[in-house]
Write an enzyme that holds these catalytic residues in place. Sequence first.
Site, PDB file in Angstrom:
ATOM      1  NE  ARG A   1     -17.688   5.851  -1.090  1.00 18.32           N
ATOM      2  CZ  ARG A   1     -17.455   6.502  -2.221  1.00 18.32           C
ATOM      3  NH1 ARG A   1     -16.247   6.998  -2.454  1.00 18.32           N
ATOM      4  NH2 ARG A   1     -18.430   6.688  -3.109  1.00 18.32           N
TER       5      ARG A   1
ATOM      6  CB  SER B   1     -24.576   8.445  -9.572  1.00 13.62           C
ATOM      7  OG  SER B   1     -23.648   9.237  -8.848  1.00 13.62           O
TER       8      SER B   1
ATOM      9  N   GLY C   1     -15.193  16.133  -6.828  1.00 16.34           N
ATOM     10  CA  GLY C   1     -16.632  15.955  -6.955  1.00 16.34           C
ATOM     11  C   GLY C   1     -17.163  14.950  -5.954  1.00 16.34           C
TER      12      GLY C   1
ATOM     13  NE  ARG D   1     -10.569   9.309 -12.930  1.00 18.89           N
ATOM     14  CZ  ARG D   1      -9.848   8.732 -11.957  1.00 18.89           C
ATOM     15  NH1 ARG D   1      -8.730   8.114 -12.253  1.00 18.89           N
ATOM     16  NH2 ARG D   1     -10.257   8.792 -10.705  1.00 18.89           N
TER      17      ARG D   1
ATOM     18  CD  GLN E   1     -18.967  11.300  -7.447  1.00 18.76           C
ATOM     19  OE1 GLN E   1     -19.604  12.332  -7.689  1.00 18.76           O
ATOM     20  NE2 GLN E   1     -17.739  11.112  -7.903  1.00 18.76           N
TER      21      GLN E   1
ATOM     22  NE  ARG F   1     -12.805  12.343 -16.950  1.00 18.33           N
ATOM     23  CZ  ARG F   1     -12.731  11.878 -15.714  1.00 18.33           C
ATOM     24  NH1 ARG F   1     -13.408  10.792 -15.377  1.00 18.33           N
ATOM     25  NH2 ARG F   1     -11.984  12.485 -14.827  1.00 18.33           N
TER      26      ARG F   1
ATOM     27  CE  LYS G   1     -17.563  10.400 -13.880  1.00 18.47           C
ATOM     28  NZ  LYS G   1     -17.585  10.065 -12.433  1.00 18.47           N
TER      29      LYS G   1
ATOM     30  CG  ASP H   1     -14.037   7.417 -12.160  1.00 15.05           C
ATOM     31  OD1 ASP H   1     -14.676   8.349 -12.675  1.00 15.05           O
ATOM     32  OD2 ASP H   1     -14.081   7.148 -10.943  1.00 15.05           O
TER      33      ASP H   1
ATOM     34  CB  SER I   1     -13.605   5.587  -4.140  1.00 14.38           C
ATOM     35  OG  SER I   1     -13.744   6.095  -5.438  1.00 14.38           O
TER      36      SER I   1
END
Length: 451
Positions: free
Chosen positions: A32, A173, A100, A402, A175, A356, A352, A325, A28
Amino acid sequence: MSGMVRKDWIVGRGRPLTGSIRVPGDKSVSHRAIMLASLAEGVSRIDGFLEGEDTRATAAVFQRLGVKIEAPSPQSRIVHGVGLRGLRASADALDCGNAGTGMRLLAGVLAGQAFDSILVGDASLSKRPMRRVIDPLAKMGASIDSEAGGLPPLRIRGGHALQSIDYELPVASAQVKSALLLAGLYAHGDTVVREPHPTRDYTERMLSAFGWPIEFEPGIARIRGGAGNAHALRATDVHVPADFSSAAFFIVAASVIPGSDLTLEAVGMNPRRIGLLQALRRMGADIEETNARTQGGEAVADLRVRATRLRGIDVPEAIVPDMIDEFPALFVAAACADGATKITGAAELRVKESDRLATMSAALRALGIRVDESDDGAVIHGSAFASQADVPVVIDSHGDHRIAMAAAIAGQCCDNGFTVGDIANVATSFPGFEDLARSVGFSLRESTAPR
């Protein structure tokens, strides 16, 4: 397609996990850092950059948009920022691969540009919903078209003046929040994003580190719009901590494999990211934090994990956004625990890289664990994994990195080995997982099979 092969793992009971390791840099933060360094004025250096397919895809997108990015050594990038208005149109579609995070955050950046863009992804990403980011960006004045159901590719038409928004996310979220904050860089007025539950604040912290006016606290962020103002992102150096989501697989494995005593070094401890630690400690896990410090504006610590018997719990819904996650790994911890573990409020897991909830429930059932699945969670009834001596078992990861790594943990607790199918996408987030896992005690080897 003829001639194509699928990569699988053969896993089985390993030895206790011991030693000290450092997992790769935070995905992450790496995403960024590339984005904000590209939009900044001046030259930024990023150390600890995750050399994964997802983050490399994000870097490649900005290179196509005219940003010079150098890689002087592994895990390092030097980014020659072009400023907020310095990106150039790409003649080709911008390929986000499996990322994503990359696609959703890029939608926010590109909504404020003067040129048109197309965002595409791989087969997995092309099935992931983008309506949750398209709709609020449209309220800001963006023009974004998608396939039916809000699926990629995203066609973003430039030249639209963005207006600020005061927006309450219907579903927590990080994101979507980040996409709106990045679009807010190009908007008139102050953009405010409110969350039903606080999510990770990497974007807010990094915007502040790059010198942009932003106010934030758990559950709310307010960013000063850049349109018509003299604000600029200023180049800065970023030190990326070890990725907590990658560490999570080793944290759970060391907790459930008897005799384990494993230390993970310099793990990112952002408070909006470590819900798994809270859940595992409620289950009785023995996890000690040492050498706590700040690195590049982010809290980090070394984690010493020693195996112990876990017990089932009701996972508090309040911490679900802080561990979204890590649920595949938690499923394995729950399967190894005494009693039942109940998960609710986790419908986000269904959208995801795979569904999941369904995929992990099916994986555990194949190993003899009872799982009662619901729309937004599951009840996992912990017990010993059933012997599979007579029936070869294949756990299908559905191409989800994952799921594959969580299944590898489960394999270490089984007397008879099984196959984890379709593991190639592990490289998107955790390159080198196989070698690192084997070095501390995993029984795991790669095999191939025709598709």
